[in-house]
Design a protein around this motif. Structure first.
Motif, PDB file in Angstrom:
ATOM      1  N   ILE A  36     -37.133   5.131 -23.230  1.00  0.00           N
ATOM      2  CA  ILE A  36     -36.275   4.751 -24.700  1.00  0.00           C
ATOM      3  C   ILE A  36     -36.171   3.319 -24.586  1.00  0.00           C
ATOM      4  O   ILE A  36     -35.267   2.762 -23.613  1.00  0.00           O
ATOM      5  CB  ILE A  36     -34.941   5.561 -24.496  1.00  0.00           C
ATOM      6  N   SER A  37     -36.709   2.299 -25.741  1.00  0.00           N
ATOM      7  CA  SER A  37     -35.711   0.436 -25.571  1.00  0.00           C
ATOM      8  C   SER A  37     -33.965   0.771 -25.611  1.00  0.00           C
ATOM      9  O   SER A  37     -33.222   2.033 -26.749  1.00  0.00           O
ATOM     10  CB  SER A  37     -36.238   0.110 -26.662  1.00  0.00           C
ATOM     11  N   HIS A  38     -34.182   0.236 -24.924  1.00  0.00           N
ATOM     12  CA  HIS A  38     -32.377  -0.244 -24.502  1.00  0.00           C
ATOM     13  C   HIS A  38     -32.396  -1.707 -24.783  1.00  0.00           C
ATOM     14  O   HIS A  38     -31.360  -2.328 -24.229  1.00  0.00           O
ATOM     15  CB  HIS A  38     -31.783   0.501 -23.293  1.00  0.00           C
ATOM     16  N   LYS A  39     -32.843  -2.569 -25.589  1.00  0.00           N
ATOM     17  CA  LYS A  39     -32.239  -3.820 -25.927  1.00  0.00           C
ATOM     18  C   LYS A  39     -31.034  -4.377 -25.650  1.00  0.00           C
ATOM     19  O   LYS A  39     -31.132  -5.061 -27.432  1.00  0.00           O
ATOM     20  CB  LYS A  39     -33.554  -4.461 -26.389  1.00  0.00           C
ATOM     21  N   TYR A  40     -30.241  -4.031 -25.452  1.00  0.00           N
ATOM     22  CA  TYR A  40     -28.423  -3.681 -26.127  1.00  0.00           C
ATOM     23  C   TYR A  40     -28.285  -5.567 -26.359  1.00  0.00           C
ATOM     24  O   TYR A  40     -26.992  -5.472 -26.856  1.00  0.00           O
ATOM     25  CB  TYR A  40     -27.525  -3.316 -25.248  1.00  0.00           C
ATOM     26  N   LEU A  41     -29.029  -6.137 -25.555  1.00  0.00           N
ATOM     27  CA  LEU A  41     -27.741  -8.210 -24.719  1.00  0.00           C
ATOM     28  C   LEU A  41     -29.508  -8.395 -25.912  1.00  0.00           C
ATOM     29  O   LEU A  41     -29.439 -10.027 -25.071  1.00  0.00           O
ATOM     30  CB  LEU A  41     -27.747  -7.735 -23.859  1.00  0.00           C
ATOM     31  N   GLU A  42     -29.852  -8.429 -26.965  1.00  0.00           N
ATOM     32  CA  GLU A  42     -31.380  -8.697 -26.979  1.00  0.00           C
ATOM     33  C   GLU A  42     -30.775 -10.371 -27.576  1.00  0.00           C
ATOM     34  O   GLU A  42     -29.536 -10.841 -28.254  1.00  0.00           O
ATOM     35  CB  GLU A  42     -31.814  -7.639 -27.951  1.00  0.00           C
ATOM     36  N   GLY A  43     -31.365 -11.818 -26.954  1.00  0.00           N
ATOM     37  CA  GLY A  43     -32.035 -12.578 -27.063  1.00  0.00           C
ATOM     38  C   GLY A  43     -30.518 -13.362 -26.453  1.00  0.00           C
ATOM     39  O   GLY A  43     -30.393 -14.725 -26.928  1.00  0.00           O
ATOM     40  N   LEU A  44     -29.695 -12.558 -25.155  1.00  0.00           N
ATOM     41  CA  LEU A  44     -29.295 -13.756 -24.729  1.00  0.00           C
ATOM     42  C   LEU A  44     -29.547 -14.440 -23.141  1.00  0.00           C
ATOM     43  O   LEU A  44     -31.011 -13.833 -23.358  1.00  0.00           O
ATOM     44  CB  LEU A  44     -28.582 -12.645 -23.990  1.00  0.00           C
ATOM     45  N   ASN A  45     -28.879 -15.262 -23.207  1.00  0.00           N
ATOM     46  CA  ASN A  45     -30.353 -16.061 -21.568  1.00  0.00           C
ATOM     47  C   ASN A  45     -28.977 -15.788 -20.586  1.00  0.00           C
ATOM     48  O   ASN A  45     -28.300 -16.206 -20.870  1.00  0.00           O
ATOM     49  CB  ASN A  45     -30.146 -17.172 -22.370  1.00  0.00           C
ATOM     50  N   ILE A  46     -29.828 -15.476 -19.393  1.00  0.00           N
ATOM     51  CA  ILE A  46     -28.920 -15.457 -18.181  1.00  0.00           C
ATOM     52  C   ILE A  46     -29.943 -15.866 -17.440  1.00  0.00           C
ATOM     53  O   ILE A  46     -30.987 -16.448 -17.300  1.00  0.00           O
ATOM     54  CB  ILE A  46     -29.538 -13.655 -17.789  1.00  0.00           C
ATOM     55  N   ALA A  47     -28.780 -17.029 -16.316  1.00  0.00           N
ATOM     56  CA  ALA A  47     -29.640 -17.910 -15.175  1.00  0.00           C
ATOM     57  C   ALA A  47     -29.847 -17.041 -13.555  1.00  0.00           C
ATOM     58  O   ALA A  47     -28.774 -16.238 -13.877  1.00  0.00           O
ATOM     59  CB  ALA A  47     -29.576 -18.962 -14.879  1.00  0.00           C
ATOM     60  N   LEU A  48     -30.762 -16.981 -12.918  1.00  0.00           N
ATOM     61  CA  LEU A  48     -31.175 -16.279 -11.898  1.00  0.00           C
ATOM     62  C   LEU A  48     -31.155 -17.054 -10.903  1.00  0.00           C
ATOM     63  O   LEU A  48     -31.592 -18.268 -10.150  1.00  0.00           O
ATOM     64  CB  LEU A  48     -32.189 -15.390 -11.292  1.00  0.00           C
ATOM     65  N   ILE A  49     -29.402 -17.802  -9.602  1.00  0.00           N
ATOM     66  CA  ILE A  49     -29.881 -18.542  -9.128  1.00  0.00           C
ATOM     67  C   ILE A  49     -29.802 -18.190  -7.811  1.00  0.00           C
ATOM     68  O   ILE A  49     -29.608 -17.050  -7.261  1.00  0.00           O
ATOM     69  CB  ILE A  49     -28.098 -19.162  -8.428  1.00  0.00           C
ATOM     70  N   PHE A  50     -31.142 -18.498  -6.607  1.00  0.00           N
ATOM     71  CA  PHE A  50     -31.506 -17.930  -4.974  1.00  0.00           C
ATOM     72  C   PHE A  50     -31.400 -18.773  -4.099  1.00  0.00           C
ATOM     73  O   PHE A  50     -32.288 -19.712  -3.849  1.00  0.00           O
ATOM     74  CB  PHE A  50     -32.780 -16.860  -5.335  1.00  0.00           C
ATOM     75  N   GLU A  51     -30.230 -19.485  -3.438  1.00  0.00           N
ATOM     76  CA  GLU A  51     -30.374 -19.902  -2.430  1.00  0.00           C
ATOM     77  C   GLU A  51     -31.550 -19.313  -1.174  1.00  0.00           C
ATOM     78  O   GLU A  51     -31.997 -19.500  -0.448  1.00  0.00           O
ATOM     79  CB  GLU A  51     -28.807 -20.298  -2.151  1.00  0.00           C
ATOM     80  N   LYS A  52     -30.822 -18.050  -1.077  1.00  0.00           N
ATOM     81  CA  LYS A  52     -31.802 -16.922  -0.221  1.00  0.00           C
ATOM     82  C   LYS A  52     -32.550 -16.132  -0.862  1.00  0.00           C
ATOM     83  O   LYS A  52     -32.485 -15.570  -2.195  1.00  0.00           O
ATOM     84  CB  LYS A  52     -30.587 -15.776   0.792  1.00  0.00           C
ATOM     85  N   ALA A  53     -33.823 -16.342  -0.189  1.00  0.00           N
ATOM     86  CA  ALA A  53     -34.973 -15.700  -0.884  1.00  0.00           C
ATOM     87  C   ALA A  53     -34.885 -13.864  -1.106  1.00  0.00           C
ATOM     88  O   ALA A  53     -34.174 -13.559   0.014  1.00  0.00           O
ATOM     89  CB  ALA A  53     -36.434 -15.620  -0.255  1.00  0.00           C
ATOM     90  N   SER A  54     -35.202 -13.195  -2.279  1.00  0.00           N
ATOM     91  CA  SER A  54     -35.266 -11.887  -2.331  1.00  0.00           C
ATOM     92  C   SER A  54     -36.060 -11.009  -2.758  1.00  0.00           C
ATOM     93  O   SER A  54     -37.173 -11.698  -4.155  1.00  0.00           O
ATOM     94  CB  SER A  54     -33.678 -11.455  -2.671  1.00  0.00           C
ATOM     95  N   THR A  55     -36.744  -9.775  -2.219  1.00  0.00           N
ATOM     96  CA  THR A  55     -38.039  -9.659  -3.107  1.00  0.00           C
ATOM     97  C   THR A  55     -37.014  -8.457  -4.110  1.00  0.00           C
ATOM     98  O   THR A  55     -37.131  -8.363  -5.822  1.00  0.00           O
ATOM     99  CB  THR A  55     -37.724  -7.934  -1.756  1.00  0.00           C
ATOM    100  N   ARG A  56     -36.387  -7.177  -3.966  1.00  0.00           N
ATOM    101  CA  ARG A  56     -35.193  -6.806  -4.523  1.00  0.00           C
ATOM    102  C   ARG A  56     -34.369  -7.229  -5.493  1.00  0.00           C
ATOM    103  O   ARG A  56     -34.491  -6.875  -7.100  1.00  0.00           O
ATOM    104  CB  ARG A  56     -34.452  -5.429  -3.419  1.00  0.00           C
ATOM    105  N   THR A  57     -33.609  -7.781  -5.286  1.00  0.00           N
ATOM    106  CA  THR A  57     -32.440  -8.186  -6.371  1.00  0.00           C
ATOM    107  C   THR A  57     -33.018  -9.479  -6.928  1.00  0.00           C
ATOM    108  O   THR A  57     -33.101  -9.317  -8.562  1.00  0.00           O
ATOM    109  CB  THR A  57     -31.314  -9.908  -5.367  1.00  0.00           C
ATOM    110  N   ARG A  58     -34.365 -10.140  -7.006  1.00  0.00           N
ATOM    111  CA  ARG A  58     -35.119 -11.188  -7.645  1.00  0.00           C
ATOM    112  C   ARG A  58     -36.056 -10.533  -8.994  1.00  0.00           C
ATOM    113  O   ARG A  58     -35.113 -10.604  -9.926  1.00  0.00           O
ATOM    114  CB  ARG A  58     -35.751 -12.046  -7.369  1.00  0.00           C
ATOM    115  N   SER A  59     -36.521  -8.864  -7.895  1.00  0.00           N
ATOM    116  CA  SER A  59     -36.953  -8.278  -9.587  1.00  0.00           C
ATOM    117  C   SER A  59     -36.155  -7.553 -10.124  1.00  0.00           C
ATOM    118  O   SER A  59     -36.472  -7.284 -11.293  1.00  0.00           O
ATOM    119  CB  SER A  59     -38.139  -7.375  -8.469  1.00  0.00           C
TER     120      SER A  59
END
Length: 326
Positions: A36-59
């Protein structure tokens, strides 16, 4: 004053607020499973800052953001000047002027707090050396899914009791009223400041810190993490020798006296030789398994990977709670 739009550490929230996030995570999981589509925040922009690498958190942040309809930009440690050529405060002001929310995964808790203070937008702590709050919502979500409730549960964390996972489990359990035991060598037990915070926010949980592995008796869940945290500089052989008696294996499980006990792990886990690091450890120290044996890992793998998937659903709930207020 705490910015409740951000999600920086567990002690910023009440039991009711954390339970609301857990329940919302379960609701989002249901939407995802039913497609079920739930694009409740459509059009917003977020940044992901990664000083430490990660598989689960980034994904998890990437897919959660996209499912909610947001545009997601990844900023790796080699791609920005955070704290190098540009202060964290100045970076916060720049990114806050361009993005609607910021995730930070790195080292200093001070840095994620600074981002929240000066960016003017919600900031989410993907992990620091002190706390791992997004993992907690996923973990207690998994517990509620498995047991149907958190009321009356007893859990144990065994291993390095001074890392961010042990800190967060101790404090979050206290807030939620879940009995928790931290089992680790005396030199690796939580700092007094963390213990004091847990007691200060306790809603009725029994909190135990011990070096006795027999303290797993009667628990409903046993949790562990890697023995050396990312970026930590220690004598690895000394750490292994210290923590080997705290490995989750069949003998430890037998000490619980509970045939319904489950095992959880935030991953990655050193339980076999299918990684370069695992093979290096084997060549140097002759050990094919560290914090958890492969036998136990495979037995509880369904729960462990359910826990990993729940990172996405819980992060979705966290971001939605923050950004729906805008």
């Amino acid at each position: 004053m705490v910015n409740k739009a951000s999600f920086l550490k567990e002690i910023d929230f009440s039991k009711a607020e954390l339970m609301e996030l857990i329940d919302l995570s379960i609701q989002f999981k249901g939407l995802k499973e039913k497609r079920i589509s739930h694009k409740y925040l459509e059009g917003l922009n977020i940044a992901l800052i990664f000083e430490k690498a990660s598989t689960r958190t980034r994904s998890a942040f990437t897919v959660a953001g996209q499912d909610l309809g947001m545009n997601v930009t990844y900023l790796g440690s080699g791609e920005i000047q955070l704290g190098k050529k540009e202060s964290v405060e100045d970076t916060a002001k720049v990114l806050g002027s361009m993005f609607d929310g910021i995730e930070y995964r790195g080292f200093k808790q001070e840095d994620v707090e600074t981002l929240s203070k000066y960016s003017g937008v919600p900031v989410w702590n993907g992990l620091t050396d002190t706390w791992h709050p997004t993992q907690m919502i996923a973990d207690f979500m998994t517990l509620k899914e498995h047991f149907g409730t958190l009321e009356g549960l007893s859990i144990a964390y065994i291993g390095d009791g001074r890392n961010n996972m042990a800190n967060s489990l101790l404090v979050t359990s206290a807030i939620l009223g879940v009995n928790v035991t931290i089992i680790s060598p005396k030199t690796l037990q939580p700092e007094q400041e963390i213990i004091d915070l847990a007691h200060a926010h306790n809603t009725g949980a029994i909190l135990t810190i011990t070096d006795d592995v027999n303290a797993v008796a009667g628990v409903d869940m046993i949790y562990t993490d890697v023995w050396v945290s990312m970026g930590e500089e220690v004598d690895f052989k000394e750490r292994i020798d210290l923590l080997l008696p705290y490995q989750i294996n069949s003998d430890l499980l037998a000490k619980t006296g509970n045939d319904q006990v489950i095992v959880m792990h935030c991953l990655p886990a050193f339980h076999d030789l299918n990684t370069e690091i695992g093979r290096d450890i084997y060549e140097q120290y002759g050990l094919s398994e560290l914090e958890i044996t492969d036998e136990v890992f495979q037995k509880y793998s369904t729960t462990i990977f359910q826990e990993a998937e729940n990172r996405m659903h819980s992060i979705k709930a966290i971001m939605y709670r923050s950004l729906k207020r805008l």
